[in-house]
Scaffold this motif. Structure first.
Motif, PDB file in Angstrom:
ATOM      1  N   ARG A  51      13.242  -8.799  49.308  1.00 17.09           N
ATOM      2  CA  ARG A  51      13.567  -7.708  50.233  1.00 17.09           C
ATOM      3  C   ARG A  51      14.503  -8.250  51.296  1.00 17.09           C
ATOM      4  NH1 ARG A  51      11.490  -2.999  49.197  1.00 17.09           N
ATOM      5  NH2 ARG A  51       9.450  -2.877  48.270  1.00 17.09           N
ATOM      6  N   THR A  52      15.471  -7.427  51.691  1.00 12.61           N
ATOM      7  CA  THR A  52      16.412  -7.855  52.726  1.00 12.61           C
ATOM      8  C   THR A  52      15.700  -7.906  54.067  1.00 12.61           C
ATOM      9  OG1 THR A  52      17.129  -5.583  53.064  1.00 12.61           O
ATOM     10  CG2 THR A  52      18.424  -6.910  51.547  1.00 12.61           C
ATOM     11  N   LYS A  53      16.100  -8.875  54.906  1.00 14.13           N
ATOM     12  CA  LYS A  53      15.443  -9.078  56.196  1.00 14.13           C
ATOM     13  C   LYS A  53      16.366  -8.805  57.379  1.00 14.13           C
ATOM     14  CE  LYS A  53      12.095 -12.318  54.484  1.00 14.13           C
ATOM     15  NZ  LYS A  53      12.189 -13.378  53.548  1.00 14.13           N
ATOM     16  N   ASN A  58      20.711  -1.859  55.297  1.00 17.08           N
ATOM     17  CA  ASN A  58      19.991  -2.237  54.081  1.00 17.08           C
ATOM     18  C   ASN A  58      18.656  -2.912  54.368  1.00 17.08           C
ATOM     19  OD1 ASN A  58      21.986  -1.277  52.358  1.00 17.08           O
ATOM     20  ND2 ASN A  58      23.160  -3.166  52.542  1.00 17.08           N
ATOM     21  N   HIS A  59      18.191  -2.886  55.592  1.00 14.91           N
ATOM     22  CA  HIS A  59      16.946  -3.559  55.964  1.00 14.91           C
ATOM     23  C   HIS A  59      15.778  -3.069  55.108  1.00 14.91           C
ATOM     24  CE1 HIS A  59      13.977  -5.606  58.370  1.00 14.91           C
ATOM     25  NE2 HIS A  59      13.294  -4.474  58.442  1.00 14.91           N
ATOM     26  N   GLY A  60      15.093  -4.002  54.478  1.00 14.23           N
ATOM     27  CA  GLY A  60      13.906  -3.690  53.685  1.00 14.23           C
ATOM     28  C   GLY A  60      14.180  -3.254  52.262  1.00 14.23           C
ATOM     29  N   ARG A  61      15.446  -3.200  51.860  1.00 19.91           N
ATOM     30  CA  ARG A  61      15.757  -2.789  50.480  1.00 19.91           C
ATOM     31  C   ARG A  61      15.442  -3.903  49.503  1.00 19.91           C
ATOM     32  NH1 ARG A  61      21.501  -0.237  49.674  1.00 19.91           N
ATOM     33  NH2 ARG A  61      20.650  -0.004  47.583  1.00 19.91           N
ATOM     34  N   LEU A  62      15.059  -3.509  48.307  1.00 23.24           N
ATOM     35  CA  LEU A  62      14.741  -4.445  47.243  1.00 23.24           C
ATOM     36  C   LEU A  62      16.040  -4.898  46.582  1.00 23.24           C
ATOM     37  CD1 LEU A  62      12.286  -5.656  45.796  1.00 23.24           C
ATOM     38  CD2 LEU A  62      12.377  -3.731  44.239  1.00 23.24           C
ATOM     39  N   PHE A  63      16.199  -6.233  46.425  1.00 18.15           N
ATOM     40  CA  PHE A  63      17.403  -6.753  45.779  1.00 18.15           C
ATOM     41  C   PHE A  63      17.010  -7.709  44.660  1.00 18.15           C
ATOM     42  CE2 PHE A  63      16.546  -9.880  49.090  1.00 18.15           C
ATOM     43  CZ  PHE A  63      16.703 -11.088  48.421  1.00 18.15           C
ATOM     44  N   PHE A  64      17.948  -7.939  43.759  1.00 18.95           N
ATOM     45  CA  PHE A  64      17.792  -8.877  42.651  1.00 18.95           C
ATOM     46  C   PHE A  64      18.998  -9.793  42.668  1.00 18.95           C
ATOM     47  CE2 PHE A  64      15.415  -5.149  41.657  1.00 18.95           C
ATOM     48  CZ  PHE A  64      14.270  -5.626  41.061  1.00 18.95           C
ATOM     49  N   LYS A  65      18.758 -11.089  42.465  1.00 20.65           N
ATOM     50  CA  LYS A  65      19.863 -12.041  42.439  1.00 20.65           C
ATOM     51  C   LYS A  65      19.515 -13.166  41.483  1.00 20.65           C
ATOM     52  CE  LYS A  65      18.534 -15.189  46.123  1.00 20.65           C
ATOM     53  NZ  LYS A  65      19.027 -15.943  47.256  1.00 20.65           N
ATOM     54  N   CYS A  66      20.548 -13.900  41.090  1.00 22.31           N
ATOM     55  CA  CYS A  66      20.344 -15.064  40.240  1.00 22.31           C
ATOM     56  C   CYS A  66      19.652 -16.146  41.064  1.00 22.31           C
ATOM     57  CB  CYS A  66      21.694 -15.571  39.730  1.00 22.31           C
ATOM     58  SG  CYS A  66      21.571 -17.050  38.695  1.00 22.31           S
ATOM     59  N   ALA A  67      18.765 -16.887  40.435  1.00 22.47           N
ATOM     60  CA  ALA A  67      18.075 -17.972  41.133  1.00 22.47           C
ATOM     61  C   ALA A  67      19.062 -19.047  41.594  1.00 22.47           C
ATOM     62  CB  ALA A  67      17.003 -18.580  40.239  1.00 22.47           C
TER      63      ALA A  67
END
Length: 158
Positions: A51-53, A58-67
């Motif tokens: 979750r973005t901090k 975009n505060h609190g939105r769920l994100f996906f990224k490469c490790a």
């Protein structure tokens, strides 16, 4: 018949038991429940979720990224929940039937406050409110006409 089993580790992962064989599936994210597939850009690591901090829109939105998208930045994959879900649909990990898709879209429009298309939702809400006000005005006009008609009928009967 396929059955699913969950691991007892820190992350949830699924495995499918079919006809005595154990077929390993992608691990599932704790926050979203989406499968965490291999990175679509580099293919070397799994996608992670968070979750973005930062205090932005975009505060609190769920994100996906490469490790591997950390310091140093070895991969550039990064996307929010909608983009990741679209990716899962495009690669065939998630299959959505049209009858289910209408329900998903309606729930998403009702429940998302921090969505990037908030203006569109605001306009549709305003249109619905205008429709309700118009119906209320028509109702009150009918009541007034009925009342005036009743008074006229009463006066005519006397």
């Amino acid at each position: 018949m396929a059955q699913y089993a969950e691991s007892s580790g820190g992350r949830r992962s699924r495995s499918r038991v079919q006809a005595g064989r154990n077929v390993e599936l992608d691990p599932v994210g704790e926050l979203s429940g989406f499968p965490l597939i291999r990175c679509p850009v580099c293919g070397l690591a799994r996608v992670v979720e968070g979750r973005t901090k930062k205090d932005t829109e975009n505060h609190g939105r769920l994100f996906f990224k490469c490790a591997r998208n950390a310091f140093p930045k070895l991969c550039s994959y990064y996307g929010f929940e909608k983009q990741y879900f679209q990716l899962l649909k495009d690669v065939g990990v998630v299959v959505v039937r049209p009858s289910q898709w209408a329900e998903v879209v309606n729930e998403e429009e009702e429940g998302s406050v921090d969505s990037p298309n908030g203006d569109k939702q605001k306009k549709t809400l305003e249109q619905k409110m205008d429709s309700v006000f118009w119906k209320m005005n028509v109702f009150f006009a009918c009541v007034v006409f009925m009342f005036v008609g009743g008074v006229l009928m009463y006066c005519a009967m006397k």
